[in-house]
Design a protein around this motif. Structure first.
Motif, PDB file in Angstrom:
ATOM      1  N   ASP B 118      84.920 -15.583  37.558  1.00 42.63           N
ATOM      2  CA  ASP B 118      85.442 -17.084  37.668  1.00 42.63           C
ATOM      3  C   ASP B 118      84.486 -17.975  37.163  1.00 42.63           C
ATOM      4  N   LEU B 119      83.341 -17.532  36.231  1.00 42.31           N
ATOM      5  CA  LEU B 119      82.360 -18.531  35.814  1.00 42.31           C
ATOM      6  C   LEU B 119      82.912 -19.254  34.607  1.00 42.31           C
ATOM      7  N   GLU B 120      82.297 -20.540  34.257  1.00 46.17           N
ATOM      8  CA  GLU B 120      82.881 -21.054  33.121  1.00 46.17           C
ATOM      9  C   GLU B 120      82.328 -20.288  32.037  1.00 46.17           C
ATOM     10  N   GLY B 121      83.389 -20.237  30.969  1.00 42.06           N
ATOM     11  CA  GLY B 121      83.005 -19.378  29.546  1.00 42.06           C
ATOM     12  C   GLY B 121      83.663 -18.104  29.744  1.00 42.06           C
ATOM     13  N   VAL B 122      84.513 -17.851  30.831  1.00 46.55           N
ATOM     14  CA  VAL B 122      85.290 -16.654  30.781  1.00 46.55           C
ATOM     15  C   VAL B 122      86.782 -16.895  30.417  1.00 46.55           C
ATOM     16  N   VAL B 123      87.203 -16.447  29.299  1.00 47.67           N
ATOM     17  CA  VAL B 123      88.478 -17.110  28.766  1.00 47.67           C
ATOM     18  C   VAL B 123      89.625 -16.412  28.280  1.00 47.67           C
ATOM     19  N   TYR B 124      90.628 -16.454  28.190  1.00 51.32           N
ATOM     20  CA  TYR B 124      91.925 -15.633  27.961  1.00 51.32           C
ATOM     21  C   TYR B 124      92.625 -16.235  26.856  1.00 51.32           C
ATOM     22  N   LEU B 125      93.517 -15.794  25.958  1.00 55.28           N
ATOM     23  CA  LEU B 125      94.287 -16.344  25.031  1.00 55.28           C
ATOM     24  C   LEU B 125      95.818 -16.215  25.428  1.00 55.28           C
ATOM     25  N   ASP B 126      95.786 -16.809  26.479  1.00 59.84           N
ATOM     26  CA  ASP B 126      97.215 -16.761  27.168  1.00 59.84           C
ATOM     27  C   ASP B 126      98.156 -17.942  27.000  1.00 59.84           C
ATOM     28  N   ASN B 127      97.531 -19.106  26.804  1.00 58.74           N
ATOM     29  CA  ASN B 127      98.513 -20.237  26.537  1.00 58.74           C
ATOM     30  C   ASN B 127      97.772 -21.112  25.787  1.00 58.74           C
ATOM     31  N   ARG B 136      87.067 -25.338  22.277  1.00 58.57           N
ATOM     32  CA  ARG B 136      86.104 -26.369  22.764  1.00 58.57           C
ATOM     33  C   ARG B 136      84.812 -25.501  22.895  1.00 58.57           C
ATOM     34  N   LEU B 137      84.733 -24.460  23.713  1.00 51.92           N
ATOM     35  CA  LEU B 137      83.622 -23.753  24.063  1.00 51.92           C
ATOM     36  C   LEU B 137      82.970 -22.922  23.029  1.00 51.92           C
ATOM     37  N   ALA B 138      83.766 -22.435  21.938  1.00 52.19           N
ATOM     38  CA  ALA B 138      83.181 -21.832  20.881  1.00 52.19           C
ATOM     39  C   ALA B 138      82.355 -22.778  19.830  1.00 52.19           C
ATOM     40  N   ARG B 139      82.678 -24.192  19.882  1.00 50.12           N
ATOM     41  CA  ARG B 139      81.753 -24.991  19.235  1.00 50.12           C
ATOM     42  C   ARG B 139      80.205 -24.783  19.587  1.00 50.12           C
ATOM     43  N   LYS B 140      80.033 -24.653  21.096  1.00 49.78           N
ATOM     44  CA  LYS B 140      78.687 -24.456  21.479  1.00 49.78           C
ATOM     45  C   LYS B 140      78.060 -23.045  21.618  1.00 49.78           C
ATOM     46  N   ALA B 141      79.045 -22.197  21.686  1.00 49.37           N
ATOM     47  CA  ALA B 141      78.688 -20.873  21.988  1.00 49.37           C
ATOM     48  C   ALA B 141      77.985 -20.051  20.768  1.00 49.37           C
ATOM     49  N   LYS B 142      76.836 -19.218  20.819  1.00 53.76           N
ATOM     50  CA  LYS B 142      76.652 -18.578  19.784  1.00 53.76           C
ATOM     51  C   LYS B 142      77.115 -17.199  19.853  1.00 53.76           C
ATOM     52  N   GLU B 143      76.995 -16.508  20.819  1.00 56.20           N
ATOM     53  CA  GLU B 143      77.441 -15.246  21.182  1.00 56.20           C
ATOM     54  C   GLU B 143      78.674 -15.121  22.103  1.00 56.20           C
ATOM     55  N   ARG B 225      73.347  -1.881  30.236  1.00 60.85           N
ATOM     56  CA  ARG B 225      72.525  -2.848  29.272  1.00 60.85           C
ATOM     57  C   ARG B 225      73.191  -4.166  29.488  1.00 60.85           C
ATOM     58  N   VAL B 226      72.365  -5.171  29.198  1.00 58.67           N
ATOM     59  CA  VAL B 226      72.902  -6.658  29.164  1.00 58.67           C
ATOM     60  C   VAL B 226      73.036  -7.210  27.937  1.00 58.67           C
ATOM     61  N   LEU B 227      74.162  -7.793  27.675  1.00 59.59           N
ATOM     62  CA  LEU B 227      74.601  -8.222  26.449  1.00 59.59           C
ATOM     63  C   LEU B 227      74.697  -9.957  26.725  1.00 59.59           C
ATOM     64  N   ARG B 228      73.603 -10.520  26.013  1.00 57.12           N
ATOM     65  CA  ARG B 228      73.673 -12.121  26.248  1.00 57.12           C
ATOM     66  C   ARG B 228      74.689 -12.711  25.473  1.00 57.12           C
ATOM     67  N   CYS B 229      75.338 -13.458  26.346  1.00 61.73           N
ATOM     68  CA  CYS B 229      76.423 -14.225  25.564  1.00 61.73           C
ATOM     69  C   CYS B 229      76.985 -15.561  26.244  1.00 61.73           C
ATOM     70  N   GLN B 230      77.605 -16.502  25.865  1.00 62.24           N
ATOM     71  CA  GLN B 230      77.968 -17.918  26.396  1.00 62.24           C
ATOM     72  C   GLN B 230      79.595 -17.660  26.684  1.00 62.24           C
ATOM     73  N   LEU B 231      80.193 -16.928  25.981  1.00 64.55           N
ATOM     74  CA  LEU B 231      81.609 -16.831  26.216  1.00 64.55           C
ATOM     75  C   LEU B 231      82.097 -15.232  26.576  1.00 64.55           C
ATOM     76  N   VAL B 232      83.120 -15.086  27.458  1.00 67.13           N
ATOM     77  CA  VAL B 232      83.506 -13.626  27.663  1.00 67.13           C
ATOM     78  C   VAL B 232      84.938 -13.701  27.519  1.00 67.13           C
ATOM     79  N   GLY B 233      85.604 -13.234  26.501  1.00 63.67           N
ATOM     80  CA  GLY B 233      86.862 -13.110  26.045  1.00 63.67           C
ATOM     81  C   GLY B 233      87.501 -11.962  27.005  1.00 63.67           C
ATOM     82  N   ILE B 234      88.776 -12.394  27.623  1.00 63.00           N
ATOM     83  CA  ILE B 234      89.205 -11.041  28.247  1.00 63.00           C
ATOM     84  C   ILE B 234      90.964 -10.884  27.817  1.00 63.00           C
ATOM     85  N   ALA B 235      91.396  -9.527  27.436  1.00 62.86           N
ATOM     86  CA  ALA B 235      92.520  -9.476  27.169  1.00 62.86           C
ATOM     87  C   ALA B 235      92.703  -7.935  27.532  1.00 62.86           C
TER      88      ALA B 235
END
Lengths: 89, 452
Positions: B118-127, B136-143, B225-235
């Motif tokens: 439920d964290l901000e940055g967890v995203v879907y390509l649903d609608n 919007r989030l991708a503008r600031k995200a690096k990973e 392992r820990v992968l650093r990221c600002q976005l998590v895309g789930i499908a």
């Protein structure tokens, strides 16, 4: 058959299709994304033709092939004009 | 004057509205949808994300089109269905009466139960709203970390990469989309992804999404392992929206169960699109098809039946055309394998048929960019995967869908180093001529081609 010969042959048929042909959609593949209409230099709403399953018979179409090349789902193809105009049996 | 109410504003809903209007010029048609944007191309969201089209291009219909169809599009949420009173309850407008009701509520992206989901940055390509959020989030995200084994996950990965986000793509198994693609095809896609700069992590599953102050900061994998990221895309699959139907007492399984006329078990209530589980007489069971063109066909059939025409929906062989790592790919019929399913849930483009039937003999041709894979049955072609050049697809699809006897070329197809393309093209020409002649002789309509 060598690759360059295959490529040359493909290019020939591609050019011939463009000169003789019209763009024909396969609407069973179209998802209405609009890339075709967006990339048409003349501004033809190619997507609407695809939705209706009609060949792009627009006097302004220059058969430049942008819509055919850009469609990510292979919806559009060139077809010889004569065949397209043939009455269906 | 008949009152038609359609719940949903997707392609099945619009196709139904068109079909109704063709047959009933005077009835009222109301489309009710939760999304303020109304009808747009959901598959087009992937290309909006990559930046290939602007948002405005996602809308194939303008207001004038709906006015021409005399269709009223209402932005509201349907909260309940009263089958006895033949009415639906809308959140803002109250009760709306119907004579014929279509449920075309679609499907939503499945939500996994990982900690941190439920964290901000967890995203879907649903609608469309989700896609705007991703952009919007991708503008600031690096990973970004992308999770999922099918088409939508790849669209997310490619879209984020195109927006200059460094993408880690996690795969549960040893290769991409194992359920549908064979090793050669998977590797081809993976090579392309790597060339694009996407980092693939095989045998990798999410244990937890890490966050700080409510925002995503990384992903911890099950191997620690820990992968650093600002976005998590789930499908990781989709779930049909069946709640409304179930609460109203409509028979459901994974989707809403409908007969070949797209009728539910309640009188005057129909279902079509991603939410409908359609009976396939060839398989003897109900199947879910989460494919856009099939949703359109179902909508057309449902609309015709709602308007009083008895038109059975014939479920054609699933044809899924998509783009995988910039390779146009057509997948038709049975192409899956018996291997264990590495990805949970229902993947877009997946079809039960592929798993329900036994493996067949495999014939394959590969020359780097163009690839054909055929599943050859005893007398017919069972399925095919075509990557790259698509010129054979229409013919192949018809051979598969119509179960054309391929005995004349079967042995040659299966011979080592067989010229598949040439054989198929020549055979298709013969079949086409035969079909045209037969149609002309008996006066029946010309052969239908690739109507998947």
């Amino acid at each position: 058959m060598t690759h360059w010969w295959k490529a040359l042959r493909a290019l020939f048929w591609q050019q011939k299709a463009r000169m003789d042909g019209v763009v024909v959609p396969d609407n069973s593949r179209c998802v209405q994304c609009g890339i075709c209409s967006y990339n048409c230099p003349i501004g033809i709403d190619v997507r609407r033709y695809a939705w209706e399953g009609r060949p792009i018979r627009d006097d302004h179409c220059v058969t430049c092939g942008q819509c055919v090349a850009r469609c990510p789902r292979g919806v559009l193809r060139f077809e010889a004009l004569a065949r397209t105009l043939q009455p269906t049996p | 004057m008949r009152r038609y109410v359609i719940v949903g504003t997707g392609v099945a809903a619009v196709a139904a509205a068109e079909a109704i209007r063709q047959r009933d010029p005077s009835g009222t048609i109301v489309l009710v949808g939760m999304e303020a944007e109304g009808y747009y191309s959901r598959p087009g969201l992937a290309y909006y994300l990559t930046g290939e089209i602007p948002e405005a291009m996602l809308f194939p219909f303008r207001d004038a089109d709906f006015r021409r169809l005399q269709v009223q599009v209402v932005h509201d949420r349907v909260e309940g269905l009263d089958p006895a009173g033949q009415r639906v309850r809308l959140a803002r407008r109250g009760w709306l009466a119907y004579d014929r009701l279509l449920l075309a509520t679609g499907a939503r992206a499945a939500r996994p139960s990982w900690p941190g989901v439920d964290l901000e940055g967890v995203v879907y390509l649903d609608n469309l709203a989700h896609t705007r959020h991703v952009i919007r989030l991708a503008r600031k995200a690096k990973e970004a970390v992308v999770v999922g084994g099918g088409i939508t996950a790849l669209e997310l990965a490619e879209g984020l990469q195109a927006r200059r986000v460094r993408v880690h793509y996690l795969l549960r198994g040893d290769r991409y989309w194992r359920r549908v693609l064979d090793p050669v095809e998977s590797r081809l896609v993976e090579q392309r992804l790597a060339q694009m700069g996407i980092r693939l992590h095989h045998h990798t599953q999410v244990a937890e999404i890490l966050g700080h102050k409510g925002r995503v900061t990384g992903v911890r994998t099950q191997d620690g392992r820990v992968l650093r990221c600002q976005l998590v895309g789930i499908a990781v699959g989709i779930r049909p929206r069946i709640e409304l139907a179930r609460e109203a007492g409509i028979a459901t399984d994974r989707g809403i169960l409908v007969n070949p006329y797209l009728e539910t078990n309640l009188p005057h209530v129909y279902a079509a699109g991603d939410v409908a589980q359609v009976f396939d007489p060839r398989l003897g069971q109900h199947v879910l098809d989460s494919l856009w063109p099939l949703a359109r066909q179902q909508g057309m059939a449902a609309g015709a039946n709602m308007a009083g025409h008895r038109v059975p929906y014939r479920r054609s062989t699933p044809l899924n055309v998509t783009r995988l790592a910039h390779i146009t790919t057509a997948i038709m019929g049975q192409v899956g394998q018996r291997d264990a399913d590495p990805d949970a849930g229902l993947v877009r483009g997946d079809s039960e048929v592929w798993r329900a039937l036994p493996d067949a003999i495999l014939a394959q041709k590969s020359d780097e960019v163009n690839l054909i894979r055929l599943m050859v049955g005893r007398r017919t072609l069972l399925g095919a995967v075509v990557m790259g050049d698509q010129s054979l697809v229409r013919g192949l699809y018809t051979l598969i869908d119509r179960q054309v006897d391929i005995t004349p070329i079967r042995e040659r197809l299966l011979a080592p180093d067989a010229p598949l393309g040439d054989l198929l093209a020549a055979f298709w020409s013969e079949v086409q001529a035969h079909l045209r002649t037969a149609a002309a002789e008996d006066g029946s309509p010309p052969p239908r081609e690739a109507s998947g």
